[in-house]
Design a protein around this motif. Structure first.
Motif, PDB file in Angstrom:
ATOM      1  N   LEU A  32       0.817  -1.214   0.000  1.00 43.61           N
ATOM      2  CA  LEU A  32       0.000   0.000   0.000  1.00 43.61           C
ATOM      3  C   LEU A  32       0.850   1.263   0.000  1.00 43.61           C
ATOM      4  O   LEU A  32       0.590   2.200  -0.755  1.00 43.61           O
ATOM      5  CB  LEU A  32      -0.938  -0.016   1.210  1.00 43.61           C
ATOM      6  N   GLU A  33       1.887   1.315   0.823  1.00 41.41           N
ATOM      7  CA  GLU A  33       2.710   2.518   0.882  1.00 41.41           C
ATOM      8  C   GLU A  33       3.506   2.697  -0.408  1.00 41.41           C
ATOM      9  O   GLU A  33       3.574   3.803  -0.967  1.00 41.41           O
ATOM     10  CB  GLU A  33       3.651   2.457   2.085  1.00 41.41           C
ATOM     11  N   GLY A  34       4.084   1.588  -0.913  1.00 39.83           N
ATOM     12  CA  GLY A  34       4.838   1.687  -2.157  1.00 39.83           C
ATOM     13  C   GLY A  34       3.944   1.970  -3.355  1.00 39.83           C
ATOM     14  O   GLY A  34       4.298   2.740  -4.258  1.00 39.83           O
ATOM     15  N   TRP A  35       2.762   1.382  -3.371  1.00 42.83           N
ATOM     16  CA  TRP A  35       1.809   1.555  -4.468  1.00 42.83           C
ATOM     17  C   TRP A  35       1.324   3.004  -4.519  1.00 42.83           C
ATOM     18  O   TRP A  35       1.297   3.634  -5.575  1.00 42.83           O
ATOM     19  CB  TRP A  35       0.651   0.589  -4.248  1.00 42.83           C
ATOM     20  N   LYS A  36       0.955   3.539  -3.357  1.00 43.13           N
ATOM     21  CA  LYS A  36       0.465   4.914  -3.318  1.00 43.13           C
ATOM     22  C   LYS A  36       1.590   5.910  -3.598  1.00 43.13           C
ATOM     23  O   LYS A  36       1.356   6.979  -4.170  1.00 43.13           O
ATOM     24  CB  LYS A  36      -0.154   5.208  -1.948  1.00 43.13           C
ATOM     25  N   GLU A  37       2.804   5.545  -3.219  1.00 45.73           N
ATOM     26  CA  GLU A  37       3.942   6.446  -3.468  1.00 45.73           C
ATOM     27  C   GLU A  37       4.173   6.614  -4.964  1.00 45.73           C
ATOM     28  O   GLU A  37       4.624   7.668  -5.431  1.00 45.73           O
ATOM     29  CB  GLU A  37       5.195   5.893  -2.789  1.00 45.73           C
ATOM     30  N   LEU A  38       3.812   5.583  -5.735  1.00 47.82           N
ATOM     31  CA  LEU A  38       3.955   5.650  -7.195  1.00 47.82           C
ATOM     32  C   LEU A  38       2.739   6.277  -7.858  1.00 47.82           C
ATOM     33  O   LEU A  38       2.699   6.419  -9.091  1.00 47.82           O
ATOM     34  CB  LEU A  38       4.183   4.239  -7.751  1.00 47.82           C
ATOM     35  N   GLY A  39       1.712   6.611  -7.045  1.00 45.49           N
ATOM     36  CA  GLY A  39       0.518   7.246  -7.592  1.00 45.49           C
ATOM     37  C   GLY A  39      -0.408   6.298  -8.307  1.00 45.49           C
ATOM     38  O   GLY A  39      -1.220   6.720  -9.143  1.00 45.49           O
ATOM     39  N   LEU A  40      -0.351   5.009  -7.997  1.00 49.55           N
ATOM     40  CA  LEU A  40      -1.189   4.008  -8.660  1.00 49.55           C
ATOM     41  C   LEU A  40      -2.448   3.744  -7.834  1.00 49.55           C
ATOM     42  O   LEU A  40      -2.412   3.722  -6.619  1.00 49.55           O
ATOM     43  CB  LEU A  40      -0.415   2.704  -8.854  1.00 49.55           C
ATOM     44  N   GLY A  41      -3.547   3.503  -8.515  1.00 51.88           N
ATOM     45  CA  GLY A  41      -4.773   3.098  -7.842  1.00 51.88           C
ATOM     46  C   GLY A  41      -5.480   4.193  -7.093  1.00 51.88           C
ATOM     47  O   GLY A  41      -6.345   3.905  -6.263  1.00 51.88           O
ATOM     48  N   ASP A  42      -5.170   5.462  -7.376  1.00 49.84           N
ATOM     49  CA  ASP A  42      -5.811   6.548  -6.628  1.00 49.84           C
ATOM     50  C   ASP A  42      -7.303   6.635  -6.907  1.00 49.84           C
ATOM     51  O   ASP A  42      -8.087   7.097  -6.074  1.00 49.84           O
ATOM     52  CB  ASP A  42      -5.139   7.884  -6.976  1.00 49.84           C
ATOM     53  N   MET A  43      -7.731   6.224  -8.103  1.00 54.14           N
ATOM     54  CA  MET A  43      -9.142   6.278  -8.457  1.00 54.14           C
ATOM     55  C   MET A  43      -9.793   4.901  -8.381  1.00 54.14           C
ATOM     56  O   MET A  43     -10.860   4.673  -8.925  1.00 54.14           O
ATOM     57  CB  MET A  43      -9.287   6.843  -9.880  1.00 54.14           C
TER      58      MET A  43
END
Length: 466
Positions: A75-86
């Motif tokens: 979750l932290e790495g995924w959000k850091e890359l800006g993926l899955g925000d929507m």
């Protein structure tokens, strides 16, 4: 993908279940602040909303199987890359769960086709293999089939399923702990580490905190395993390097503990149940000041993940043994109660039987061939046939002339004597045969029973006395 695989294993889930799991269904645990709750509202085996229980997520000593660690890194790495925000789903980049499911299935197939993948058993490998692996592992750890069914949300369509609540915290936690390879663990800060909750939110999990669909309390639980991984040398190469470097540098800038000491340690957990409630206790360390570190997750001097797994397996075996002893005791008690019911029935039957009376000496005179005027029950009537009563001759020994002298009574009572004699020849006792007659005709007078039996004899006899 590693996080989805760990989640699937820990929840005994299908790939389809994981693809449909939404972020809002990942919740903090109100009872245990080191664990999470998940609610799989979409599942092939969930027919109603009530069928989707809250299920516990625990940490595991073996970092390759730790669901909390996998979720934190992902979750932290995924959000850091800006993926899955929507995207409202926890796993995958698409807002369509079918696309996420196909992506996971394709990734699994790619892994299975690699040369590095070693098949330990012949047979096909598919997306259900993960569920088969986790359920088999739980069974080998001594979990009951019913408890595994509850954890995997399998429905058996039994009558009790309509009434029993799907929320079964202790069986669920017991299987969840068995799926924590190396033993279930709690991530906690080492005393004197100088780390605060605010620092964890700002430095370790800022991207999870910023996500609307995930609670801040969920982020607090995931912060500790993520910090542990960032400061553990053996986790190098197993998490995004940028994420690891960011957290490691931020901690080193304010390090209070000695060089090389991890500010987070793992503590072995013992899962038990009391009064239908889950009890989770931390195993005390041999040295209160010892701190955790290393990929094995030491929990004090001289204890590592393998020792923790051994302790957990041993305690679980003791619990299973106690449950087996309880079941054996209950079975013995049930057999004893059944035996007592039979004994009580025999005593009641004997109580209503007349005792055999000895005729008074008649100085050698022959017994009178006379039938009694009014036998009070069928037991007396049968005794009259076999032994005679009141010093009289047994009816079975009457001569033709003596039967003629008692023609009316003998002819009427003979219908009862013949039925009892036939049932006795069939292997029943006389007492059982009399009970069958009473069951067929009720406990009326001897005269009324004889009249009803004579009427039935004209039609072939009562069907229950054949």
């Amino acid at each position: 993908m590693p996080a989805a695989a760990k989640f699937q294993f820990h929840m005994v889930a299908r790939v389809d279940d994981v693809a449909h799991f939404e972020e809002v269904d990942l919740k903090p645990n109100p009872e245990f602040d080191f664990a999470l709750l998940s609610r799989m509202g979409w599942s092939k085996n969930v027919l109603e909303e009530r069928d989707a229980p809250d299920q516990i997520i625990l940490g595991a000593f073996n970092s390759f199987f730790c669901c909390l660690l996998g979720l934190a890194i992902y979750l932290e790495g995924w959000k850091e890359l800006g993926l899955g925000d929507m995207n409202r789903f926890l796993f995958g980049e698409s807002d369509d769960p079918e696309n996420n499911k196909n992506w996971m299935a394709a990734t699994w197939r790619e892994i299975w086709n690699r040369d590095e993948f070693i098949r330990l058993a012949p047979g096909p490998v598919g997306t259900h293999s993960g569920r088969k692996y986790s359920s088999t592992h739980a069974r080998r750890m001594g979990c009951d089939k019913d408890d595994i069914d509850s954890r995997g949300r399998w429905r058996k369509r039994r009558v009790q399923d309509r009434y029993v609540s799907p929320n079964l915290p202790f069986p669920d936690a017991k299987v969840g702990a068995a799926l924590c390879v190396g033993g279930p663990c709690k991530y906690e800060l080492v005393e004197g580490s100088g780390i605060t909750q605010g620092w964890l939110r700002q430095v370790v999990v800022p991207n999870i905190i910023a996500k609307d669909g995930i609670s801040n309390r969920v982020a607090d639980v995931l912060a500790l395993p993520l910090l542990w991984a960032a400061m553990d040398p053996e986790m190098e190469g197993r998490m995004p390097e940028g994420l690891r470097t960011r957290i490691e540098n931020a901690y080193n800038n304010q390090r209070v503990l000695g060089e090389g000491l991890n500010p987070v340690r793992k503590r072995l957990l013992i899962i038990s149940g009391q009064n239908a409630r889950v009890m989770i206790n931390v195993v005390p360390d041999g040295d209160a000041g010892a701190i955790g570190g290393g990929g094995g997750g030491a929990i004090g001097q001289g204890m590592n993940g393998d020792n923790g797994q051994a302790i957990h397996a041993r305690l679980h075996a003791l619990e299973v043994g106690m449950m087996s002893m309880r079941d054996l005791f209950q079975q013995g008690l049930d057999r004893q109660m059944a035996f007592m019911r039979v004994m009580n029935g025999n005593v009641r039957r004997i109580a209503v039987q007349p005792g055999a009376r000895q005729a008074a000496p008649n100085n050698g005179a022959p017994a009178m061939a006379v039938l009694s005027p009014l036998p009070r029950n069928l037991h007396v009537l049968w005794l009259e046939w076999t032994n005679g009563i009141g010093g009289r001759k047994a009816a079975r020994l009457f001569t033709p002339q003596e039967r003629g002298q008692n023609k009316y009574k003998y002819h009427r009572r003979k219908v009862v004597w013949e039925v009892i004699a036939r049932l006795v020849r069939g292997g029943r006792t006389a007492q059982a045969a009399i009970d069958m007659i009473y069951a067929a005709y009720g406990h009326g007078s001897v005269t009324s029973i004889i009249n009803r039996m004579r009427r039935d004899r004209a039609n072939g006899g009562h069907p229950n006395l054949q």
